[in-house]
Write a protein that holds these residues in place. Structure first.
Motif, mmCIF file in Angstrom:
data_model
loop_
_atom_site.group_PDB
_atom_site.id
_atom_site.type_symbol
_atom_site.label_atom_id
_atom_site.label_comp_id
_atom_site.label_asym_id
_atom_site.label_seq_id
_atom_site.Cartn_x
_atom_site.Cartn_y
_atom_site.Cartn_z
ATOM 1 N N LEU A 21 88.992 71.626 -12.871
ATOM 2 C CA LEU A 21 89.162 70.174 -12.942
ATOM 3 C C LEU A 21 87.809 69.470 -12.834
ATOM 4 O O LEU A 21 87.500 68.556 -13.615
ATOM 5 N N ILE A 22 87.002 69.908 -11.875
ATOM 6 C CA ILE A 22 85.684 69.301 -11.696
ATOM 7 C C ILE A 22 84.819 69.539 -12.924
ATOM 8 O O ILE A 22 84.117 68.634 -13.404
ATOM 9 N N MET A 23 84.856 70.755 -13.449
ATOM 10 C CA MET A 23 84.063 71.104 -14.631
ATOM 11 C C MET A 23 84.414 70.195 -15.808
ATOM 12 O O MET A 23 83.535 69.636 -16.475
ATOM 13 N N ASN A 24 85.685 70.002 -16.054
ATOM 14 C CA ASN A 24 86.105 69.200 -17.207
ATOM 15 C C ASN A 24 85.875 67.710 -16.993
ATOM 16 O O ASN A 24 85.501 66.995 -17.931
ATOM 17 N N LEU A 32 88.670 59.562 -14.839
ATOM 18 C CA LEU A 32 88.634 59.612 -13.379
ATOM 19 C C LEU A 32 90.044 59.543 -12.808
ATOM 20 O O LEU A 32 90.373 60.270 -11.863
ATOM 21 N N ALA A 33 90.887 58.695 -13.389
ATOM 22 C CA ALA A 33 92.264 58.556 -12.889
ATOM 23 C C ALA A 33 93.024 59.870 -13.036
ATOM 24 O O ALA A 33 93.744 60.297 -12.118
ATOM 25 N N ALA A 34 92.857 60.517 -14.192
ATOM 26 C CA ALA A 34 93.541 61.799 -14.416
ATOM 27 C C ALA A 34 92.992 62.878 -13.483
ATOM 28 O O ALA A 34 93.743 63.695 -12.940
ATOM 29 N N LEU A 39 93.830 66.317 -8.982
ATOM 30 C CA LEU A 39 93.195 66.851 -7.779
ATOM 31 C C LEU A 39 94.124 66.692 -6.575
ATOM 32 O O LEU A 39 94.232 67.598 -5.736
ATOM 33 N N ASP A 40 94.803 65.564 -6.491
ATOM 34 C CA ASP A 40 95.766 65.346 -5.392
ATOM 35 C C ASP A 40 96.861 66.411 -5.422
ATOM 36 O O ASP A 40 97.222 66.982 -4.382
ATOM 37 N N ILE A 41 97.378 66.675 -6.600
ATOM 38 C CA ILE A 41 98.436 67.685 -6.734
ATOM 39 C C ILE A 41 97.897 69.063 -6.359
ATOM 40 O O ILE A 41 98.533 69.819 -5.623
ATOM 41 N N ALA A 42 96.693 69.383 -6.841
ATOM 42 C CA ALA A 42 96.102 70.695 -6.568
ATOM 43 C C ALA A 42 95.865 70.910 -5.076
ATOM 44 O O ALA A 42 96.016 72.019 -4.563
ATOM 45 N N GLN A 54 98.050 71.980 -13.943
ATOM 46 C CA GLN A 54 97.061 70.898 -13.893
ATOM 47 C C GLN A 54 95.867 71.138 -14.821
ATOM 48 O O GLN A 54 95.147 70.189 -15.159
ATOM 49 N N VAL A 55 95.658 72.377 -15.238
ATOM 50 C CA VAL A 55 94.493 72.673 -16.084
ATOM 51 C C VAL A 55 94.872 73.360 -17.394
ATOM 52 O O VAL A 55 93.988 73.782 -18.139
ATOM 53 N N GLU A 56 96.154 73.461 -17.684
ATOM 54 C CA GLU A 56 96.572 74.223 -18.868
ATOM 55 C C GLU A 56 96.119 73.575 -20.180
ATOM 56 O O GLU A 56 96.028 74.263 -21.203
#
Length: 213
Positions: A21-24, A32-34, A39-42, A54-56
């Motif tokens: 997530l951070i990388m993308n 930022l919102a996405a 990140l909250d879910i993760a 979350q990263v598929e």
């Protein structure tokens, strides 16, 4: 042979998902919102499939440069050094603050009488894998700030006093451990973090994004 997703340690999967997530986000692939929503879910879920979801749809994978930046920015703060083995801090009708960048000894003995003590480990350099804080707090107000990437063990006793803890994060066997013990009599001891786990990841992602221009 690939290990079944649900048989993998959940914290390992979580770490990989957050890294991606951070990388993308740092490369402008998601808003930022996405990023913050995912990140909250993760950070909150223990469902392997929901984590991976979350990263598929993200194509960028973590590379060596990312790993080096992460280790430098989000490391455990443990660096063997020459700090003293033991240090005493005494507060009597006074205030004492230990903040900023400082070398943490193996043991801190802190005595407060009608005083105010602040120990801030947020930017401190841990020179021992285990740090013991021995408190004797009488009619005082003590605050201890710890980073979110260290382990904390609290063993204080209270006599007409209180020990208030506000922490989050997971146990990391490779990180330094802060052991807080002692007596609080007619006193208050607060143990908390200056920034949440989410804030730490968002700050790191923003740093990477600025580096990439």
């Amino acid at each position: 042979m690939t290990v079944t997703l649900t048989d993998r340690p959940i914290e390992k999967v979580r770490e990989e998902v957050i890294d991606q997530l951070i990388m993308n986000y740092s490369h402008g692939q998601i808003s930022l919102a996405a990023f913050e929503r995912r990140l909250d879910i993760a950070n909150q879920t223990d469902d392997h499939h929901l984590l991976v979801k979350q990263v598929e749809d993200l194509t960028l994978q973590v590379d060596e440069s990312y790993t080096e930046s992460k280790n430098e920015s989000l490391g455990t703060h443990y660096t063997p050094g020459n700090a003293v083995e033991q240090e005493n801090i005494t507060n009597i009708l006074s205030s004492n603050k230990r903040i900023g960048k400082w070398d943490v000894p193996k043991e801190l003995k802190c005595f407060s009488l009608l005083g105010n003590l602040v120990l801030d480990f947020s930017e401190a350099r841990f020179t021992h894998p285990s740090v013991r804080i021995k408190l004797m707090s009488l009619l005082s107000d003590d605050t201890i700030y710890v980073p979110d990437n260290v382990n904390v063990i609290i063993r204080t006793s209270n006599v007409l006093g209180s020990t208030n803890t506000k922490l989050e994060g997971k146990t990391n066997p490779e990180a330094p451990t802060v052991i807080i013990e002692g007596l609080c009599m007619l006193a208050s001891t607060n143990v908390k973090m200056k920034r949440t786990v989410k804030q730490r990841f968002v700050e790191f992602a923003e740093q990477l994004k600025q580096m990439l221009g």
